[in-house]
Design a protein around this motif. Structure first.
Motif, PDB file in Angstrom:
ATOM      1  N   ALA A 155       0.839  -1.191   0.000  1.00 35.19           N
ATOM      2  CA  ALA A 155       0.000   0.000   0.000  1.00 35.19           C
ATOM      3  C   ALA A 155       0.879   1.248   0.000  1.00 35.19           C
ATOM      4  N   VAL A 156       0.433   2.245  -0.724  1.00 35.02           N
ATOM      5  CA  VAL A 156       1.167   3.504  -0.793  1.00 35.02           C
ATOM      6  C   VAL A 156       0.736   4.372   0.381  1.00 35.02           C
ATOM      7  N   LYS A 157       1.709   4.841   1.151  1.00 38.83           N
ATOM      8  CA  LYS A 157       1.403   5.693   2.294  1.00 38.83           C
ATOM      9  C   LYS A 157       1.044   7.093   1.831  1.00 38.83           C
ATOM     10  N   LYS A 158       0.161   7.715   2.586  1.00 41.65           N
ATOM     11  CA  LYS A 158      -0.142   9.115   2.326  1.00 41.65           C
ATOM     12  C   LYS A 158       1.080   9.932   2.730  1.00 41.65           C
ATOM     13  N   PRO A 159       1.461  10.909   1.923  1.00 44.28           N
ATOM     14  CA  PRO A 159       2.657  11.698   2.235  1.00 44.28           C
ATOM     15  C   PRO A 159       2.624  12.336   3.622  1.00 44.28           C
ATOM     16  N   GLU A 160       1.450  12.767   4.064  1.00 40.07           N
ATOM     17  CA  GLU A 160       1.366  13.423   5.368  1.00 40.07           C
ATOM     18  C   GLU A 160       1.592  12.448   6.526  1.00 40.07           C
ATOM     19  N   ASN A 161       1.525  11.141   6.259  1.00 37.78           N
ATOM     20  CA  ASN A 161       1.759  10.136   7.295  1.00 37.78           C
ATOM     21  C   ASN A 161       3.182   9.578   7.270  1.00 37.78           C
ATOM     22  N   MET A 162       4.010  10.112   6.391  1.00 36.36           N
ATOM     23  CA  MET A 162       5.385   9.632   6.252  1.00 36.36           C
ATOM     24  C   MET A 162       6.340  10.549   7.013  1.00 36.36           C
ATOM     25  N   THR A 163       7.495  10.003   7.377  1.00 34.27           N
ATOM     26  CA  THR A 163       8.517  10.850   7.973  1.00 34.27           C
ATOM     27  C   THR A 163       9.102  11.746   6.888  1.00 34.27           C
ATOM     28  N   GLU A 173      11.584   8.830  -1.144  1.00 31.51           N
ATOM     29  CA  GLU A 173      10.679   8.443  -2.230  1.00 31.51           C
ATOM     30  C   GLU A 173      10.679   9.494  -3.338  1.00 31.51           C
ATOM     31  N   THR A 225       9.841  10.714   2.990  1.00 32.65           N
ATOM     32  CA  THR A 225       9.277  11.550   1.926  1.00 32.65           C
ATOM     33  C   THR A 225      10.361  11.941   0.926  1.00 32.65           C
ATOM     34  N   ARG A 274       2.376  12.091  -7.691  1.00 30.84           N
ATOM     35  CA  ARG A 274       2.856  11.603  -6.394  1.00 30.84           C
ATOM     36  C   ARG A 274       4.022  12.474  -5.914  1.00 30.84           C
TER      37      ARG A 274
END
Length: 80
Positions: free
Chosen positions: A2-10, A17, A14, A41
C-alpha cells in the motif's frame, strides 16, 4: 504494498521516495500515464515535505525565542 499518504510519512521517507521518483522520471523510460502518476505523487510528496520542514522551522524558532519570560505552550501546527 500500500502507498502511504505523504502526510503520514517521515520527512526522511518523503525525501527518499521523492528522490526515487525524480530518478525514474529523469530516466525517460516511462509511459505517459505512468509518468503523470509519478509526477502527481512527487508533487504531493514535495508539498508534504515542505509542510513538515516549515513546521520544524517554526518549532525551532519558538525554542530559540529570546523572551525567557514567555510562557511555554504546546506547538499545534493546525492553529496557525
Amino acid at each position: 504494498m500500500a502507498v502511504k499518504k505523504p502526510e503520514n510519512m517521515t520527512f526522511e521517507a518523503t525525501i527518499e521516495e521523492l528522490d526515487s521518483l525524480v530518478d525514474q522520471l529523469e530516466n525517460g523510460d516511462l509511459a505517459l500515464d505512468d509518468a503523470l502518476r509519478k509526477f502527481e505523487r512527487g508533487i504531493a510528496l514535495a508539498r508534504a515535505g515542505q509542510t513538515k520542514l516549515s513546521d520544524a522551522e517554526q518549532r525551532v524558532s519558538i525554542l530559540l525565542s529570546e523572551d525567557d519570560e514567555a510562557p511555554l505552550s504546546d506547538f499545534n501546527p493546525e492553529s496557525e
